[in-house]
Design a protein around this motif. Structure first.
Motif, PDB file in Angstrom:
ATOM      1  N   GLY A 175       0.674  -1.261  -0.084  1.00 15.31           N
ATOM      2  CA  GLY A 175      -0.119  -0.019   0.072  1.00 15.31           C
ATOM      3  C   GLY A 175       0.777   1.385   0.131  1.00 15.31           C
ATOM      4  N   GLY A 176       1.921   0.980  -0.399  1.00 11.77           N
ATOM      5  CA  GLY A 176       2.971   2.276  -0.309  1.00 11.77           C
ATOM      6  C   GLY A 176       3.219   2.731   0.810  1.00 11.77           C
ATOM      7  N   PHE A 177       3.345   4.194   1.157  1.00 11.34           N
ATOM      8  CA  PHE A 177       3.713   4.726   2.605  1.00 11.34           C
ATOM      9  C   PHE A 177       2.369   5.119   3.262  1.00 11.34           C
ATOM     10  CE2 PHE A 177       6.929   5.417  -0.488  1.00 11.34           C
ATOM     11  CZ  PHE A 177       8.192   5.192   0.188  1.00 11.34           C
ATOM     12  N   ASN A 178       2.792   5.101   4.439  1.00  9.09           N
ATOM     13  CA  ASN A 178       1.455   5.430   5.509  1.00  9.09           C
ATOM     14  C   ASN A 178       1.298   6.903   5.509  1.00  9.09           C
ATOM     15  OD1 ASN A 178      -0.135   5.649   7.556  1.00  9.09           O
ATOM     16  ND2 ASN A 178       0.696   4.283   8.745  1.00  9.09           N
ATOM     17  N   GLU A 179       0.144   7.626   4.770  1.00  3.41           N
ATOM     18  CA  GLU A 179       0.180   9.017   4.683  1.00  3.41           C
ATOM     19  C   GLU A 179      -0.389   9.694   5.905  1.00  3.41           C
ATOM     20  OE1 GLU A 179      -2.475   9.461   1.243  1.00  3.41           O
ATOM     21  OE2 GLU A 179      -0.947   8.152   0.139  1.00  3.41           O
ATOM     22  N   ARG A 180      -0.941   8.658   6.885  1.00  2.00           N
ATOM     23  CA  ARG A 180      -1.548   9.176   8.407  1.00  2.00           C
ATOM     24  C   ARG A 180      -0.247   9.417   9.257  1.00  2.00           C
ATOM     25  NH1 ARG A 180      -3.081   5.629  11.071  1.00  2.00           N
ATOM     26  NH2 ARG A 180      -2.747   3.810   9.670  1.00  2.00           N
ATOM     27  N   LEU A 181       1.055   8.992   8.991  1.00  2.00           N
ATOM     28  CA  LEU A 181       2.038   9.435   9.789  1.00  2.00           C
ATOM     29  C   LEU A 181       2.434  10.899   9.564  1.00  2.00           C
ATOM     30  CD1 LEU A 181       4.194   6.136   9.741  1.00  2.00           C
ATOM     31  CD2 LEU A 181       3.191   7.241  11.787  1.00  2.00           C
ATOM     32  N   PRO A 182       2.876  11.383  10.640  1.00  2.00           N
ATOM     33  CA  PRO A 182       3.221  12.909  10.084  1.00  2.00           C
ATOM     34  C   PRO A 182       4.762  12.995   9.811  1.00  2.00           C
ATOM     35  CG  PRO A 182       3.060  12.598  12.594  1.00  2.00           C
ATOM     36  CD  PRO A 182       2.453  11.287  11.984  1.00  2.00           C
ATOM     37  N   ALA A 183       5.454  11.938   9.977  1.00  2.00           N
ATOM     38  CA  ALA A 183       6.940  12.077   9.483  1.00  2.00           C
ATOM     39  C   ALA A 183       7.206  10.527   9.768  1.00  2.00           C
ATOM     40  CB  ALA A 183       7.807  13.008  10.420  1.00  2.00           C
ATOM     41  N   CYS A 184       8.512  10.105   9.381  1.00  2.00           N
ATOM     42  CA  CYS A 184       9.212   8.704   9.577  1.00  2.00           C
ATOM     43  C   CYS A 184       8.380   7.683   8.723  1.00  2.00           C
ATOM     44  CB  CYS A 184       9.127   8.283  11.023  1.00  2.00           C
ATOM     45  SG  CYS A 184      10.076   9.237  12.038  1.00  2.00           S
ATOM     46  N   GLN A 185       7.577   8.374   7.517  1.00  2.00           N
ATOM     47  CA  GLN A 185       6.941   7.403   6.759  1.00  2.00           C
ATOM     48  C   GLN A 185       7.899   6.422   6.110  1.00  2.00           C
ATOM     49  OE1 GLN A 185       6.665  10.576   6.577  1.00  2.00           O
ATOM     50  NE2 GLN A 185       4.473  11.086   6.304  1.00  2.00           N
ATOM     51  N   ASP A 186       9.030   6.724   5.953  1.00  2.00           N
ATOM     52  CA  ASP A 186      10.152   5.709   5.319  1.00  2.00           C
ATOM     53  C   ASP A 186      10.477   4.744   6.160  1.00  2.00           C
ATOM     54  OD1 ASP A 186      11.453   7.805   6.929  1.00  2.00           O
ATOM     55  OD2 ASP A 186      13.254   7.710   5.697  1.00  2.00           O
ATOM     56  N   TRP A 187      10.767   5.037   7.671  1.00  2.00           N
ATOM     57  CA  TRP A 187      11.177   4.050   8.462  1.00  2.00           C
ATOM     58  C   TRP A 187       9.940   2.837   8.538  1.00  2.00           C
ATOM     59  CZ3 TRP A 187      11.748   5.103  14.392  1.00  2.00           C
ATOM     60  CH2 TRP A 187      12.614   4.201  14.950  1.00  2.00           C
ATOM     61  N   ASP A 188       8.771   3.408   8.852  1.00  2.00           N
ATOM     62  CA  ASP A 188       7.493   2.496   8.857  1.00  2.00           C
ATOM     63  C   ASP A 188       7.658   1.749   7.383  1.00  2.00           C
ATOM     64  OD1 ASP A 188       4.719   1.715   9.571  1.00  2.00           O
ATOM     65  OD2 ASP A 188       4.513   2.607   7.591  1.00  2.00           O
ATOM     66  N   PHE A 189       7.867   2.321   6.395  1.00  2.00           N
ATOM     67  CA  PHE A 189       7.836   1.517   5.182  1.00  2.00           C
ATOM     68  C   PHE A 189       8.970   0.321   5.107  1.00  2.00           C
ATOM     69  CE2 PHE A 189       8.895   1.237   0.504  1.00  2.00           C
ATOM     70  CZ  PHE A 189       7.696   0.780  -0.044  1.00  2.00           C
ATOM     71  N   PHE A 190      10.074   0.784   5.455  1.00  2.00           N
ATOM     72  CA  PHE A 190      11.119  -0.212   5.713  1.00  2.00           C
ATOM     73  C   PHE A 190      10.863  -1.210   6.710  1.00  2.00           C
ATOM     74  CE2 PHE A 190      14.026   3.641   4.942  1.00  2.00           C
ATOM     75  CZ  PHE A 190      13.870   3.636   3.526  1.00  2.00           C
ATOM     76  N   ILE A 191      10.554  -0.977   7.760  1.00  2.00           N
ATOM     77  CA  ILE A 191       9.767  -1.983   8.773  1.00  2.00           C
ATOM     78  C   ILE A 191       8.883  -2.977   8.279  1.00  2.00           C
ATOM     79  CG2 ILE A 191       8.748  -2.469  11.162  1.00  2.00           C
ATOM     80  CD1 ILE A 191       9.956   0.057  12.014  1.00  2.00           C
TER      81      ILE A 191
END
Length: 345
Positions: A175-191
């Motif tokens: 689903g790509g990147f979590n747009e609800r996160l205000p930052a650190c979406q790349d870290w969430d994506f890597f995890i």
């Protein structure tokens, strides 16, 4: 086996840097098949300049410009790029970062070597140069050739999306990147990626990451603090082995609070970070942990709280000085430094 590559670039109000970013893509020794620039509803005058830049590059490369109807943020823009891409792989780059000329060639060779060994999806990151606003190299960084679920949860060792290539289908599957996160979406994506894809690290510093004072898309301490708390809830709280996972995380929280001027919370989280690092396997009862933490708090208050952000940059200086003592490394970095300065002219 040769996979096609689409480059996805979110952009907002950047013109000169975007042009230089695209120049570094055009200069690749292994050309990409497609570039998608997603404009996040830039100001009209800026957007007209961006249109001209894209049109000029379209003479030499397959490049598309998409525009968001309103300002939606970098990760909405990246997600548009993910689902619009026509290639097997997606390479991300921010419009204020550059690539060294062999970035795509060397990274795709490493990916393709790995793909001959199995059928699992792959994502990859390269080493990077962290540079200041004048293009001076601050540090050479690399997260490692292998990244486990535990390691990526401790800290975002990959560091920047601008070094990352991922198979298109798995990026879409997540689903790509979590747009609800205000930052650190790349870290969430890597995890999330580590549960589905094999990581391929390329140690060469092939990405140029600008650590400047200007407004990067993702730079905001309040947003980062909020995102760190959400990352903890989603990926750390129930993962286990809390002490071994929390040192870098707690230090980042302390830095976030310090940058906001919240002195008391900054000291408390800094004390927790020190204890997590010095006593990672010490399973003390909670009341004793509280006693030790309070002692640490008093020691920090007596000695004075360090500037955590400045300490990071001091570490960069120390690491860089050590690297430059090696003659071969020194020569390579000086050559790359000249290339970076040439890109900025």
């Amino acid at each position: 086996m040769t996979g096609s590559v689409t480059v996805v670039i979110p952009n907002y109000n950047r013109t000169n840097l975007l042009e230089k970013c695209l120049s570094s893509i055009l200069a690749q020794t292994r050309q990409v098949e497609e570039v998608i620039v997603i404009d996040d509803h830039s100001e009209q005058q800026k957007f007209e300049e961006i249109q001209c830049i894209v049109e000029n590059f379209s003479k030499n490369i397959d490049i598309k410009l998409l525009r968001n109807g309103t300002n939606k943020g970098a990760n909405y823009s990246r997600n548009r790029g993910i689902f619009a891409a026509k290639s097997d792989y997606i390479a991300f780059i921010d419009s204020d970062d550059f690539w060294m000329p062999q970035k795509i060639e060397l990274q795709m060779k490493a990916i393709e070597r790995h793909k001959t060994l199995g059928s699992t999806p792959v994502f990859s990151a390269t080493g990077r140069y962290r540079v200041n606003g004048e293009g001076q190299i601050i540090c050479r960084q690399f997260g490692g050739k292998r990244i486990s679920s535990a390691k990526i949860r401790r800290s975002n060792f990959i560091g920047t999306l601008s070094s990352v290539i991922v198979e298109t289908w798995v990026a879409r599957f997540l689903g790509g990147f979590n747009e609800r996160l205000p930052a650190c979406q790349d870290w969430d994506f890597f995890i999330r990626l580590t549960d589905y894809a094999t990581y391929v690290g390329v140690p060469e510093p092939l990405c140029i990451y600008f650590d400047h004072d200007g407004a990067r898309i993702t730079l905001n301490n309040k947003k980062r603090l909020s995102a760190h708390i959400e990352i903890y809830k989603m990926h750390l709280r129930n993962f286990g082995a809390k002490n071994t996972l929390s040192h870098e995380f707690l230090r980042n929280i302390a830095e976030d609070y310090q940058c906001q001027g919240d002195h008391d919370r900054s000291i408390r989280y800094f004390a927790k970070s020190i204890l997590a690092k010095t006593l990672p396997k010490c399973d003390l009862p909670k009341k004793y942990k509280n006693i030790v933490e309070n002692i640490m708090l008093h020691v920090i208050k007596m000695r004075g709280m360090p500037d955590i952000r400045q300490a990071r940059y001091t570490r960069y200086d120390t690491i860089m000085a050590k690297i430059l003592r090696n003659k071969t490394s020194n020569e390579k970095i000086m050559k790359d430094q000249n290339h970076i300065h040439a890109l900025l002219k």
